[in-house]
Scaffold this motif. Structure first.
Motif, PDB file in Angstrom:
ATOM      1  N   VAL A 118       0.638  -1.009  -0.285  1.00 19.72           N
ATOM      2  CA  VAL A 118      -0.139   0.060  -0.407  1.00 19.72           C
ATOM      3  C   VAL A 118       0.618   1.073  -0.410  1.00 19.72           C
ATOM      4  O   VAL A 118       2.187   1.252   0.543  1.00 19.72           O
ATOM      5  N   PRO A 119      -0.220   2.374  -0.471  1.00 18.01           N
ATOM      6  CA  PRO A 119       1.284   3.428  -0.228  1.00 18.01           C
ATOM      7  C   PRO A 119       1.090   4.063   1.110  1.00 18.01           C
ATOM      8  O   PRO A 119       0.470   3.240   1.973  1.00 18.01           O
ATOM      9  N   ASP A 120       2.552   4.897   1.793  1.00 19.27           N
ATOM     10  CA  ASP A 120       2.735   5.467   3.020  1.00 19.27           C
ATOM     11  C   ASP A 120       1.794   5.803   3.436  1.00 19.27           C
ATOM     12  O   ASP A 120       1.229   6.257   4.846  1.00 19.27           O
ATOM     13  N   HIS A 121       0.666   6.622   2.639  1.00 18.73           N
ATOM     14  CA  HIS A 121      -0.733   7.572   3.191  1.00 18.73           C
ATOM     15  C   HIS A 121      -1.835   6.664   3.441  1.00 18.73           C
ATOM     16  O   HIS A 121      -2.726   7.189   4.317  1.00 18.73           O
ATOM     17  N   VAL A 122      -1.608   5.367   3.561  1.00 25.59           N
ATOM     18  CA  VAL A 122      -2.525   4.243   3.431  1.00 25.59           C
ATOM     19  C   VAL A 122      -2.327   3.493   4.591  1.00 25.59           C
ATOM     20  O   VAL A 122      -0.882   2.866   5.311  1.00 25.59           O
ATOM     21  N   GLU A 123      -3.521   3.342   5.761  1.00 24.31           N
ATOM     22  CA  GLU A 123      -3.288   2.434   6.841  1.00 24.31           C
ATOM     23  C   GLU A 123      -3.776   1.150   6.184  1.00 24.31           C
ATOM     24  O   GLU A 123      -5.310   0.658   6.143  1.00 24.31           O
ATOM     25  N   LEU A 124      -3.073   0.017   7.002  1.00 27.53           N
ATOM     26  CA  LEU A 124      -3.307  -1.065   6.472  1.00 27.53           C
ATOM     27  C   LEU A 124      -3.133  -2.370   7.411  1.00 27.53           C
ATOM     28  O   LEU A 124      -1.950  -2.023   8.694  1.00 27.53           O
ATOM     29  N   ARG A 125      -4.512  -3.240   8.129  1.00 27.56           N
ATOM     30  CA  ARG A 125      -4.176  -3.608   9.158  1.00 27.56           C
ATOM     31  C   ARG A 125      -4.474  -5.200   9.040  1.00 27.56           C
ATOM     32  O   ARG A 125      -5.221  -5.783   8.013  1.00 27.56           O
ATOM     33  N   ARG A 126      -4.046  -6.587   9.418  1.00 28.61           N
ATOM     34  CA  ARG A 126      -3.987  -7.897   8.776  1.00 28.61           C
ATOM     35  C   ARG A 126      -3.770  -8.723   9.437  1.00 28.61           C
ATOM     36  O   ARG A 126      -3.253  -8.797  10.730  1.00 28.61           O
ATOM     37  N   VAL A 127      -5.219  -9.334   9.636  1.00 25.38           N
ATOM     38  CA  VAL A 127      -5.470 -10.027  10.781  1.00 25.38           C
ATOM     39  C   VAL A 127      -5.339 -11.791   9.822  1.00 25.38           C
ATOM     40  O   VAL A 127      -6.291 -12.227   9.203  1.00 25.38           O
ATOM     41  N   ASP A 128      -4.795 -12.309  10.129  1.00 27.04           N
ATOM     42  CA  ASP A 128      -3.996 -13.384   9.950  1.00 27.04           C
ATOM     43  C   ASP A 128      -4.853 -14.639  11.409  1.00 27.04           C
ATOM     44  O   ASP A 128      -4.151 -15.479  12.078  1.00 27.04           O
ATOM     45  N   LEU A 129      -5.974 -15.466  11.300  1.00 30.50           N
ATOM     46  CA  LEU A 129      -6.099 -16.216  11.889  1.00 30.50           C
ATOM     47  C   LEU A 129      -5.780 -17.488  12.521  1.00 30.50           C
ATOM     48  O   LEU A 129      -5.422 -17.807  13.588  1.00 30.50           O
ATOM     49  N   ALA A 130      -4.348 -18.186  11.775  1.00 28.11           N
ATOM     50  CA  ALA A 130      -3.814 -18.898  11.309  1.00 28.11           C
ATOM     51  C   ALA A 130      -2.825 -18.502  12.559  1.00 28.11           C
ATOM     52  O   ALA A 130      -2.257 -19.281  13.468  1.00 28.11           O
ATOM     53  N   VAL A 131      -2.288 -17.482  12.255  1.00 27.30           N
ATOM     54  CA  VAL A 131      -1.036 -17.370  13.360  1.00 27.30           C
ATOM     55  C   VAL A 131      -1.964 -17.088  15.004  1.00 27.30           C
ATOM     56  O   VAL A 131      -0.935 -17.095  15.753  1.00 27.30           O
ATOM     57  N   GLU A 132      -2.950 -16.413  14.762  1.00 26.63           N
ATOM     58  CA  GLU A 132      -3.323 -16.580  15.836  1.00 26.63           C
ATOM     59  C   GLU A 132      -3.496 -17.831  16.935  1.00 26.63           C
ATOM     60  O   GLU A 132      -2.908 -17.703  18.337  1.00 26.63           O
ATOM     61  N   MET A 133      -3.786 -18.810  16.333  1.00 26.35           N
ATOM     62  CA  MET A 133      -3.500 -20.171  16.583  1.00 26.35           C
ATOM     63  C   MET A 133      -2.671 -20.376  17.297  1.00 26.35           C
ATOM     64  O   MET A 133      -2.419 -21.276  17.402  1.00 26.35           O
ATOM     65  N   GLN A 134      -1.185 -19.984  15.979  1.00 30.72           N
ATOM     66  CA  GLN A 134      -0.129 -21.209  16.055  1.00 30.72           C
ATOM     67  C   GLN A 134       0.636 -20.708  17.295  1.00 30.72           C
ATOM     68  O   GLN A 134       1.243 -20.525  18.545  1.00 30.72           O
ATOM     69  N   VAL A 135       0.009 -18.977  17.625  1.00 30.45           N
ATOM     70  CA  VAL A 135       0.481 -18.328  19.069  1.00 30.45           C
ATOM     71  C   VAL A 135       0.071 -18.557  20.270  1.00 30.45           C
ATOM     72  O   VAL A 135       0.774 -19.168  20.929  1.00 30.45           O
ATOM     73  N   LEU A 136      -1.893 -19.073  20.158  1.00 30.49           N
ATOM     74  CA  LEU A 136      -2.134 -19.835  20.787  1.00 30.49           C
ATOM     75  C   LEU A 136      -0.742 -21.294  21.196  1.00 30.49           C
ATOM     76  O   LEU A 136      -1.393 -21.848  22.568  1.00 30.49           O
ATOM     77  N   SER A 137      -1.246 -22.078  20.310  1.00 28.51           N
ATOM     78  CA  SER A 137      -0.644 -23.459  20.554  1.00 28.51           C
ATOM     79  C   SER A 137       1.099 -22.821  21.231  1.00 28.51           C
ATOM     80  O   SER A 137       1.899 -23.949  21.593  1.00 28.51           O
ATOM     81  N   PHE A 138       1.935 -22.151  20.604  1.00 24.97           N
ATOM     82  CA  PHE A 138       3.033 -21.851  21.242  1.00 24.97           C
ATOM     83  C   PHE A 138       3.106 -22.257  22.379  1.00 24.97           C
ATOM     84  O   PHE A 138       4.075 -22.646  23.850  1.00 24.97           O
TER      85      PHE A 138
END
Length: 297
Positions: free
Chosen positions: A229-249
């Motif tokens: 994205v260009p610098d002036h655009v705010e981007l938030r990324r939600v990766d549900l699989a990563v959330e599960m991996q953090v819980l597993s860890f």
């Protein structure tokens, strides 16, 4: 389209050190202008802008959720200790976070729940309201449309889009699914302020580009792909699989610690009568490893 660097993943842990000189940063790490805080009374204003660390902004959202539950249950006054415990942080950290909003509460009495909610909403820009368009009306997209928490927190879903001819023209809630060929024009027509991407991975960048061309400055993506994205655009990324991996860890680490030193793991639980009656969100204080997600229920 000229592109800048990709946004940070929302599942990355928030920093626990918060220098007072640090300004609010967006997902991409650049400063963001914050609304001026209100003074002693909710409807009064101050001319001095304050800079708020990103980790504090995240916790303010957690406090707002807890305050909403308290308000629904008829609670009018809450102490810093009660609010901190229900939010999963230390009372000292909570008071420091709220100090960025200006004078709050009365010593020995506590915080007015309604006034504190309004002040946090203003600090987060929620008092302005946001119009949301969503692209990708599959199972995830339909679930997001049906989530009532968005409207209660100032986010109005105004447009649904999909490229599947079988979905275009169908009704989801109060909205009719439109063809993505109309996306850029429709975003301007609907005066959308936030775009949500819940498409297959291969379509995510194209949809993101269309949002940018339509003038949207805020994008949330549920695709694990790092989008440009260009610098002036705010981007938030939600990766549900990563959330599960953090819980597993975390689960594996806690299990290892328990088996390695079972005799030194002493529970310091508060008496049942002193525990808050509100379901507490995941702890977000210093040293916590459960503060990565921005999609608390």
């Amino acid at each position: 389209m000229s592109v800048g660097r990709g946004a940070n993943d929302v599942t990355e842990p928030h920093q626990t050190h918060e220098p007072s000189a640090q300004s609010v940063t967006g997902a991409a790490g650049r400063p963001v202008t914050t609304a001026a805080p209100v003074a002693a009374e909710v409807d009064s204003a101050t001319t001095q802008d304050r800079v708020i660390p990103q980790a504090t902004v995240t916790r303010l959202a957690a406090y707002l959720r807890v305050l909403g539950v308290m308000s629904d249950r008829g609670t009018s006054i809450v102490s810093s200790e009660e609010l901190a415990q229900a939010s999963g942080v230390g009372s000292a950290k909570l008071r420091k976070d709220l100090s960025f909003l200006g004078p709050n509460g009365v010593r020995g009495v506590g915080y007015d729940v309604t006034k504190l909610r309004i002040r946090i909403e203003r600090a987060l820009g929620l008092d302005r309201g946001h119009k949301v368009v969503l692209v990708g009306v599959g199972n995830l997209g339909k679930a997001l449309v049906g989530y009532g928490g968005f409207s209660r927190r100032g986010f109005e879903m105004v447009g649904l889009f999909d490229s599947d001819a079988a979905r275009v023209g169908t009704q989801v809630g109060d909205l009719t699914v439109r063809d993505t060929a109309e996306l850029e024009f429709a975003c301007r027509e609907l005066k959308a302020t936030i775009g949500v991407i819940s498409t297959p991975d291969e379509a995510a960048q194209d949809v993101c580009d269309q949002f940018v061309r339509a003038g949207l400055l805020c994008i949330m993506s549920f695709s694990p792909i790092a989008l440009d994205v260009p610098d002036h655009v705010e981007l938030r990324r939600v990766d549900l699989a990563v959330e599960m991996q953090v819980l597993s860890f975390n689960s594996a680490r806690n299990a290892d610690q328990a088996s390695a030193a079972p005799r030194v793991r002493v529970a310091h639980a508060a008496p049942a009568s002193s525990r808050p009656s509100i379901s507490s969100p995941a702890p977000v204080g210093a040293g916590s490893t459960r503060n990565g997600s921005v999609i608390a229920p």
